[in-house]
Write a protein that holds these residues in place. Sequence first.
Motif, PDB file in Angstrom:
ATOM      1  N   SER A   1       0.855  -1.191   0.000  1.00  0.00           N
ATOM      2  CA  SER A   1       0.000   0.000   0.000  1.00  0.00           C
ATOM      3  C   SER A   1       0.888   1.237   0.000  1.00  0.00           C
ATOM      4  CB  SER A   1      -0.909   0.001   1.233  1.00  0.00           C
ATOM      5  OG  SER A   1      -1.523   1.266   1.396  1.00  0.00           O
ATOM      6  N   PRO A   2       0.442   2.320  -0.617  1.00  0.00           N
ATOM      7  CA  PRO A   2       1.238   3.551  -0.589  1.00  0.00           C
ATOM      8  C   PRO A   2       1.432   4.104   0.816  1.00  0.00           C
ATOM      9  CG  PRO A   2      -0.443   3.669  -2.300  1.00  0.00           C
ATOM     10  CD  PRO A   2      -0.748   2.465  -1.476  1.00  0.00           C
ATOM     11  N   THR A   3       0.595   3.666   1.745  1.00  0.00           N
ATOM     12  CA  THR A   3       0.679   4.191   3.120  1.00  0.00           C
ATOM     13  C   THR A   3       1.328   3.209   4.080  1.00  0.00           C
ATOM     14  OG1 THR A   3      -1.579   3.413   3.527  1.00  0.00           O
ATOM     15  CG2 THR A   3      -1.323   5.699   2.785  1.00  0.00           C
ATOM     16  N   ASP A   4       1.835   2.090   3.584  1.00  0.00           N
ATOM     17  CA  ASP A   4       2.578   1.168   4.453  1.00  0.00           C
ATOM     18  C   ASP A   4       3.828   1.859   4.973  1.00  0.00           C
ATOM     19  OD1 ASP A   4       0.759  -0.808   4.090  1.00  0.00           O
ATOM     20  OD2 ASP A   4       2.041  -2.094   2.836  1.00  0.00           O
ATOM     21  N   SER A   5       4.048   1.758   6.266  1.00  0.00           N
ATOM     22  CA  SER A   5       5.209   2.428   6.868  1.00  0.00           C
ATOM     23  C   SER A   5       6.507   1.739   6.474  1.00  0.00           C
ATOM     24  CB  SER A   5       5.083   2.427   8.392  1.00  0.00           C
ATOM     25  OG  SER A   5       3.957   3.176   8.795  1.00  0.00           O
ATOM     26  N   PHE A   6       7.556   2.517   6.353  1.00  0.00           N
ATOM     27  CA  PHE A   6       8.873   1.964   6.070  1.00  0.00           C
ATOM     28  C   PHE A   6       9.317   1.102   7.245  1.00  0.00           C
ATOM     29  CE2 PHE A   6       9.320   6.069   3.561  1.00  0.00           C
ATOM     30  CZ  PHE A   6       9.117   5.458   2.346  1.00  0.00           C
ATOM     31  N   SER A   7       9.927   0.001   6.937  1.00  0.00           N
ATOM     32  CA  SER A   7      10.424  -0.884   7.997  1.00  0.00           C
ATOM     33  C   SER A   7      11.843  -0.531   8.400  1.00  0.00           C
ATOM     34  CB  SER A   7      10.373  -2.340   7.518  1.00  0.00           C
ATOM     35  OG  SER A   7      11.180  -2.503   6.355  1.00  0.00           O
ATOM     36  N   SER A   8      12.511   0.239   7.567  1.00  0.00           N
ATOM     37  CA  SER A   8      13.901   0.598   7.838  1.00  0.00           C
ATOM     38  C   SER A   8      14.168   2.016   7.343  1.00  0.00           C
ATOM     39  CB  SER A   8      14.840  -0.394   7.141  1.00  0.00           C
ATOM     40  OG  SER A   8      16.190  -0.030   7.332  1.00  0.00           O
ATOM     41  N   ALA A   9      14.600   2.862   8.250  1.00  0.00           N
ATOM     42  CA  ALA A   9      14.935   4.239   7.865  1.00  0.00           C
ATOM     43  C   ALA A   9      16.191   4.248   7.002  1.00  0.00           C
ATOM     44  CB  ALA A   9      15.133   5.096   9.105  1.00  0.00           C
ATOM     45  N   GLY A  10      16.319   5.284   6.182  1.00  0.00           N
ATOM     46  CA  GLY A  10      17.500   5.368   5.334  1.00  0.00           C
ATOM     47  C   GLY A  10      17.552   6.656   4.553  1.00  0.00           C
ATOM     48  N   SER A  11      18.339   6.643   3.494  1.00  0.00           N
ATOM     49  CA  SER A  11      18.486   7.847   2.673  1.00  0.00           C
ATOM     50  C   SER A  11      18.786   7.453   1.231  1.00  0.00           C
ATOM     51  CB  SER A  11      19.602   8.744   3.206  1.00  0.00           C
ATOM     52  OG  SER A  11      20.849   8.077   3.107  1.00  0.00           O
ATOM     53  N   ILE A  12      18.452   8.375   0.338  1.00  0.00           N
ATOM     54  CA  ILE A  12      18.746   8.208  -1.092  1.00  0.00           C
ATOM     55  C   ILE A  12      19.569   9.419  -1.516  1.00  0.00           C
ATOM     56  CG2 ILE A  12      17.787   7.950  -3.409  1.00  0.00           C
ATOM     57  CD1 ILE A  12      15.178   6.985  -2.089  1.00  0.00           C
ATOM     58  N   THR A  13      20.797   9.180  -1.946  1.00  0.00           N
ATOM     59  CA  THR A  13      21.649  10.272  -2.418  1.00  0.00           C
ATOM     60  C   THR A  13      21.768  10.177  -3.932  1.00  0.00           C
ATOM     61  OG1 THR A  13      22.911  10.299  -0.354  1.00  0.00           O
ATOM     62  CG2 THR A  13      23.904  11.373  -2.261  1.00  0.00           C
ATOM     63  N   ILE A  14      21.371  11.236  -4.613  1.00  0.00           N
ATOM     64  CA  ILE A  14      21.389  11.243  -6.077  1.00  0.00           C
ATOM     65  C   ILE A  14      22.237  12.400  -6.585  1.00  0.00           C
ATOM     66  CG2 ILE A  14      19.135  10.122  -6.325  1.00  0.00           C
ATOM     67  CD1 ILE A  14      17.912  12.893  -6.763  1.00  0.00           C
ATOM     68  N   GLN A  15      22.711  12.248  -7.796  1.00  0.00           N
ATOM     69  CA  GLN A  15      23.458  13.327  -8.457  1.00  0.00           C
ATOM     70  C   GLN A  15      22.803  13.640  -9.783  1.00  0.00           C
ATOM     71  OE1 GLN A  15      27.728  12.978  -8.516  1.00  0.00           O
ATOM     72  NE2 GLN A  15      27.905  14.176 -10.406  1.00  0.00           N
ATOM     73  N   ILE A  16      22.527  14.919 -10.009  1.00  0.00           N
ATOM     74  CA  ILE A  16      21.982  15.395 -11.276  1.00  0.00           C
ATOM     75  C   ILE A  16      22.910  16.494 -11.764  1.00  0.00           C
ATOM     76  CG2 ILE A  16      20.024  16.463 -12.448  1.00  0.00           C
ATOM     77  CD1 ILE A  16      18.223  15.295 -10.287  1.00  0.00           C
ATOM     78  N   GLY A  17      23.567  16.236 -12.868  1.00  0.00           N
ATOM     79  CA  GLY A  17      24.580  17.175 -13.323  1.00  0.00           C
ATOM     80  C   GLY A  17      25.737  17.177 -12.346  1.00  0.00           C
ATOM     81  N   THR A  18      26.068  18.349 -11.833  1.00  0.00           N
ATOM     82  CA  THR A  18      27.155  18.459 -10.845  1.00  0.00           C
ATOM     83  C   THR A  18      26.629  18.580  -9.430  1.00  0.00           C
ATOM     84  OG1 THR A  18      27.197  20.871 -11.173  1.00  0.00           O
ATOM     85  CG2 THR A  18      28.687  19.544 -12.532  1.00  0.00           C
ATOM     86  N   ASN A  19      25.318  18.559  -9.277  1.00  0.00           N
ATOM     87  CA  ASN A  19      24.707  18.753  -7.957  1.00  0.00           C
ATOM     88  C   ASN A  19      24.306  17.428  -7.329  1.00  0.00           C
ATOM     89  OD1 ASN A  19      24.805  21.648  -8.121  1.00  0.00           O
ATOM     90  ND2 ASN A  19      23.048  21.567  -9.502  1.00  0.00           N
TER      91      ASN A  19
ATOM     92  N   SER B   1      16.749  16.315 -20.717  1.00  0.00           N
ATOM     93  CA  SER B   1      18.075  15.871 -21.146  1.00  0.00           C
ATOM     94  C   SER B   1      18.996  15.495 -19.987  1.00  0.00           C
ATOM     95  CB  SER B   1      18.743  16.960 -21.991  1.00  0.00           C
ATOM     96  OG  SER B   1      18.887  18.144 -21.234  1.00  0.00           O
ATOM     97  N   ALA B   2      18.511  15.610 -18.750  1.00  0.00           N
ATOM     98  CA  ALA B   2      19.359  15.318 -17.588  1.00  0.00           C
ATOM     99  C   ALA B   2      19.227  13.862 -17.164  1.00  0.00           C
ATOM    100  CB  ALA B   2      18.980  16.235 -16.434  1.00  0.00           C
ATOM    101  N   ASP B   3      20.328  13.306 -16.669  1.00  0.00           N
ATOM    102  CA  ASP B   3      20.332  11.953 -16.119  1.00  0.00           C
ATOM    103  C   ASP B   3      20.475  12.015 -14.608  1.00  0.00           C
ATOM    104  OD1 ASP B   3      20.028  10.427 -18.437  1.00  0.00           O
ATOM    105  OD2 ASP B   3      22.154  10.606 -18.921  1.00  0.00           O
ATOM    106  N   MET B   4      20.025  10.965 -13.971  1.00  0.00           N
ATOM    107  CA  MET B   4      20.121  10.860 -12.518  1.00  0.00           C
ATOM    108  C   MET B   4      21.041   9.702 -12.180  1.00  0.00           C
ATOM    109  SD  MET B   4      17.061  10.077  -9.775  1.00  0.00           S
ATOM    110  CE  MET B   4      16.037  11.381 -10.451  1.00  0.00           C
ATOM    111  N   GLU B   5      21.990   9.941 -11.282  1.00  0.00           N
ATOM    112  CA  GLU B   5      22.882   8.884 -10.827  1.00  0.00           C
ATOM    113  C   GLU B   5      22.683   8.677  -9.334  1.00  0.00           C
ATOM    114  OE1 GLU B   5      27.670   7.837 -10.605  1.00  0.00           O
ATOM    115  OE2 GLU B   5      26.961   9.637 -11.645  1.00  0.00           O
ATOM    116  N   PHE B   6      22.526   7.422  -8.944  1.00  0.00           N
ATOM    117  CA  PHE B   6      22.342   7.107  -7.535  1.00  0.00           C
ATOM    118  C   PHE B   6      23.717   6.900  -6.896  1.00  0.00           C
ATOM    119  CE2 PHE B   6      18.315   6.159  -9.466  1.00  0.00           C
ATOM    120  CZ  PHE B   6      17.378   6.552  -8.515  1.00  0.00           C
TER     121      PHE B   6
END
Length: 389
Positions: free
Chosen positions: A193-211, A263-268
């Motif tokens: 379900s979209p409202t199911d709680s996360f079982s594990s906290a964490g983070s997502i770090t992405i790079q778009i261009g130089t940022n 035209s931008a790509d996303m890198e994880f």
Amino acid sequence: MKLPDNLLFSIFQDQDARIKKALSEKTLDIATGRRVRAISEEPSITYNVIELKKEIAQLSQHSQNRLFADTNLTYVDFTLGKIEDTIKKLYADLLRTKNSATVSSEQLIAMAEGFNQSIRQLLDRVNERLGQNYIFGGNSLTVKPFNENTLSYEAGPEDFEVWISENSKVSVFLEGGRVFKTNLYVSRATFNSPTDSFSSAGSITIQIGTNTYTINYGGAGEPQNIEQLANYINSTLGDKVLAFVSTNPDGTYSLALSTKDLSADMEFISITGNFSTGFDNPNILQAIKRVRDKLENGIYPDEFDLFSINRSYDIVAMRRSEVGSVLNVVKNLQSTQENLDLVLKKQKSDLEDADIPESIMEYTRYRIAYEALMRIVADQKDLTILRYL
């Protein structure tokens, strides 16, 4: 007063040899059309002629390459146009379904068959060949680009390029993995379900261009489910990243991301917590198949489905625009190369070829001089028969 015989003979020998040599040279000029016939005759001129021949040969190769590029890129442009048309139709069909208040599961399944046919058409297009070479096979040339089962790219890792001038080269067979790559990303982690709680906290770090951007979730004061996470990303990074809650073909839910810029790509860079299994990055064919699979299972299309089809169309249109830009450069080079070819051949002709009218005139002049010499001898020796020689 008559000249002594020995002096007359000496003058005659000298003039006879000189005029005969000149007559012989002009005769060869007229017969061969060449002013220089051996390196020993004019070393500097011959060197320049050899260099010009090299330039002409190189220009000829570049002209052939340009024609080759023109033919191939014209066909690539045509094929991308057909792919555009197919995706545009899919988008229109999906939009009508999305905007319809009442669509039955049977209608969704029937619509899936239309997607099936379109995928087969698209597969034929992306695996199109010109001669023996696949136009989207990159530098592998004869390896079929896209797998018919997985729809993944399996051919050359780089474009196949040719030199069209001394300083520039263009791609003529494109690397299909790049051409049909999307900036769509779907989490491998799924939720009931979209409202199911996360079982594990964490983070997502992405790079778009130089940022670089880090998105935290699951902790105190942070998004607790994918619905909240999608809303948080859109509110804080909406000018860079678009987030969706998307239904999977099996009925579960995933977090879907895309760059705002076409035209931008996303890198994880790094992912921890629930999403540590990573994100899939479907190509255009796979993105369309994902929607097809959902329809086939009677699942109603969501906003991400509509977005992914529209984004796929925009990407193909962008690639076609890139090809069109290169094709325009290639076509415009034709007149430049043709004019340069004329200039080089004219320079070579000026150095190497004889001036036939001038050679004929010179030949006539030397012939008259020779006849005059014979008359002088005849007058001095009173040998009138020599007048007729």
